[in-house]
Design an enzyme around this catalytic site. Structure first.
Site, PDB file in Angstrom:
ATOM      1  N   ASP A 261       0.038  -7.438   1.564  1.00 13.14           N
ATOM      2  CA  ASP A 261       0.568  -6.087   1.741  1.00 13.14           C
ATOM      3  C   ASP A 261       2.099  -6.064   1.745  1.00 13.14           C
ATOM      4  O   ASP A 261       2.723  -5.374   2.544  1.00 13.14           O
ATOM      5  CB  ASP A 261       0.026  -5.450   3.021  1.00 13.14           C
ATOM      6  CG  ASP A 261       0.117  -3.920   2.976  1.00 13.14           C
ATOM      7  OD1 ASP A 261       0.210  -3.366   1.865  1.00 13.14           O
ATOM      8  OD2 ASP A 261       0.116  -3.289   4.056  1.00 13.14           O
TER       9      ASP A 261
ATOM     10  N   HIS B  23       0.819  -1.218   0.000  1.00  8.63           N
ATOM     11  CA  HIS B  23       0.000   0.000   0.000  1.00  8.63           C
ATOM     12  C   HIS B  23       0.852   1.267   0.000  1.00  8.63           C
ATOM     13  O   HIS B  23       0.374   2.336  -0.371  1.00  8.63           O
ATOM     14  CB  HIS B  23      -0.997  -0.004   1.168  1.00  8.63           C
ATOM     15  CG  HIS B  23      -0.418   0.326   2.505  1.00  8.63           C
ATOM     16  ND1 HIS B  23      -0.034  -0.632   3.422  1.00  8.63           N
ATOM     17  CD2 HIS B  23      -0.171   1.509   3.098  1.00  8.63           C
ATOM     18  CE1 HIS B  23       0.413  -0.049   4.517  1.00  8.63           C
ATOM     19  NE2 HIS B  23       0.345   1.251   4.351  1.00  8.63           N
TER      20      HIS B  23
ATOM     21  N   SER C  74       4.834   2.374   7.970  1.00  8.27           N
ATOM     22  CA  SER C  74       4.502   1.271   7.067  1.00  8.27           C
ATOM     23  C   SER C  74       5.722   0.798   6.290  1.00  8.27           C
ATOM     24  O   SER C  74       6.413   1.591   5.658  1.00  8.27           O
ATOM     25  CB  SER C  74       3.431   1.708   6.069  1.00  8.27           C
ATOM     26  OG  SER C  74       2.156   1.593   6.609  1.00  8.27           O
TER      27      SER C  74
END
Length: 381
Positions: free
Chosen positions: A135, A105, A214
């Site tokens: 992911d 993402h 992230s």
């Protein structure tokens, strides 16, 4: 869950739903299996054998100093503007060839990706492959070899709830930040970004994870990567004590395939349904509230070919409609199924496309075994 499930690189997680059951998986590679085994039945010798696995702990200072050179900042541009304002995430060096692991993402729909190393030098990166269903993404830079400091991948299957861990990344763009905490729980389900499928077997942690973290590493107390920080559960978009990381077992399985092929093909069962709760158990006259009720069987799926039956009617009890008539999955390959999580985690840890899977079902008051062959998951489009 309204907007409480958020991917910390900027994408908002979908509302948790029970989706068509499909995930990847196989057994962990040999390189991740513990090197020390105990064959002596003597308990004293057993302690001496096992101790080295846990005695090599580092201080948080040592973990940071050991790992920081391998952690990078990932800036993403979306669109054609020269101003890099598309977002910021984290990543870590996987090998000396310039491969860097981050979240899918983080780089989704990116027109330009820039990687910045510890000394401030930046390089344009190429997206090698991405898998939104776990992911995970791999990007690559042509950087000075001296900057490429691969981090060690540990075995997430050895993690225990309560074990200390640390996270390194770029929260809110603050490069090289470290937080610490514990493993709060294992085997969680997490919605994948922009997909009806869910990511199984996710690590929950209370180490502070915020936007920008992230793709950064989650490390055990030996400085080994045991996960990729990926999401938080929050109503505000900021950390509130619940963070999630993709386990290193998944990383070790997916990344080599992404490097070689640019994508990963997931196996698929092809059913949708709901967990058996106490009210449903009462309606179905079940002794225990365990199992997964099959409501829909997708045509031409492995479940369809194996003859699984979905719910064909509903009954109303105290003003609520309940689906009935479908198979109830009680076990997969001999492992008890309490809810959908157990099916997904078993698929992830032990199965891959082409494998057979034995499903124990309850149908018309009798239990029976059904064998199906896992196929490649079809595209959602």
């Amino acid at each position: 869950m309204d907007k409480s499930g958020m991917f910390v690189g900027g994408a908002i997680g979908a509302i948790m739903v029970i989706a068509i059951v499909a995930v990847l998986f196989s057994t962990p590679p040999e390189s991740l299996k513990p090197e020390i085994s105990v064959t002596d039945g003597n308990s004293a010798n057993a302690v001496e054998e096992i101790a080295p696995i846990f005695s090599n702990k580092l201080s948080l200072i040592e973990i940071f100093e050991k790992s920081e050179p391998g952690v990078v900042r990932v800036n993403v541009q979306r669109g054609e503007s020269d101003d890099i304002t598309g977002g910021v995430g984290s990543g870590f060096v996987f090998d000396k060839k310039g491969h860097i692991i981050t979240n899918a993402h983080v780089v989704k729909n990116a027109s330009k990706v820039i990687v910045t190393f510890l000394d401030g030098r930046s390089y344009n990166a190429e997206i090698i492959g991405a898998d939104e269903y776990t992911d995970i993404a791999v990007i690559k830079v042509s950087a000075d070899l001296a900057l490429l400091n691969p981090l060690s991948i540990g075995d997430s299957s050895n993690l225990k709830v309560g074990e200390g861990i640390a996270a390194i990344g770029n929260p809110f763009g603050l490069s090289g930040s470290m937080t610490s905490g514990i493993v709060s729980q294992l085997g969680r389900l997490l919605p994948s970004a922009d997909s009806a499928y869910q990511i199984p077997d996710v690590i929950q942690t209370d180490a502070a994870i915020n936007p920008g973290n992230s793709g950064g590493p989650l490390l055990n107390m030996r400085g080994e990567i045991v996960g990729i920080n990926t999401a938080i559960q929050s109503a505000t978009g900021e950390f509130t004590g619940v963070g999630f990381a993709i386990p290193s077992q998944t990383v070790a399985k997916i990344v080599p395939t992404l490097i070689e092929e640019g994508e990963y093909k997931h196996p698929w069962i092809g059913i949708a349904g709901r967990d058996i709760d106490p009210d449903m158990a009462k309606v179905l006259d079940l002794q225990d509230a365990v199992g997964f009720l099959v409501i829909t069987v997708v045509e031409d799926s492995p479940a369809f070919d194996a003859g699984l039956i979905g719910s064909d009617k509903t009954i109303e009890v105290e003003g609520r409609n309940y689906p009935v008539g479908g198979d109830i999955i009680l076990a997969v390959d001999g492992k008890e199924v309490r809810k959908i999580d157990d099916i997904l985690i078993h698929l992830q840890r032990a199965k891959s496309v082409g494998d057979e899977m034995v499903i124990e079902i309850l149908r018309d008051g009798r239990t029976t075994d059904v064998t199906l062959v896992l196929q490649e998951r079809p595209n959602e489009n």
